[in-house]
Scaffold this motif. Structure first.
Motif: not given
Length: 142
Positions: A12-14, A16-21, A83-84, A90-92
């Motif tokens: 949850a800390a990493l 921001t939102r559910a972006a793609s289903l 990813v935040l 950031g993703i790595q």
């Protein structure tokens, strides 16, 4: 290894939102059948970008609904979380933190063939649940 509750808090800390289903199917025919259902009968789904997989549609204002034919990990739904830190680093970093805490990378960080600006990876948490991380998601950035 962390337990599921600890991994959930860390996760949850990493993001921001559910972006793609992403709905993963075993064949193009199953994608086509589902495309008809989602585009005709569900309110709030945008016009598909294509009729052959992968197919992306806008879902509301901030999410993408994506239908793909996937050889591995098919017949499931994967939620890709933005990813935040919306960058390659950031993703790595998010993948490394999650791996260090018991998650497994099933599909390494890669660009989507039809959306090269979008990078994502598929992971599995300690309980066996699949989830994805994503940067530069196509919605709402289209």
């Amino acid at each position: 290894m962390k337990n599921q509750t600890e991994v959930s808090r860390l996760f949850a800390a990493l993001v921001t939102r559910a972006a793609s289903l992403e709905l993963r199917f075993t064949s193009k025919d199953k994608v086509a059948n589902s495309l008809k259902i989602y585009s005709d009968f569900i309110e709030g789904v945008g016009k598909p970008n294509s009729s052959t997989p992968p197919v992306s549609m806008r879902l509301g204002d901030v999410q993408e609904l994506r239908l793909v034919e996937a050889a591995a990990n098919s017949s499931c739904t994967v939620i890709y979380w933005a990813v935040l830190d919306n960058s390659d680093q950031g993703i790595q970093a998010a993948c490394k933190v999650l791996e260090d805490n018991g998650c497994k990378t099933l599909e390494a960080i890669h660009s989507r063939p039809d959306q090269p600006e979008t990078e994502c990876c598929l992971m599995q948490d300690p309980s066996g649940n699949l989830f994805g991380l994503i940067i530069n998601p196509p919605v709402p950035l289209q």
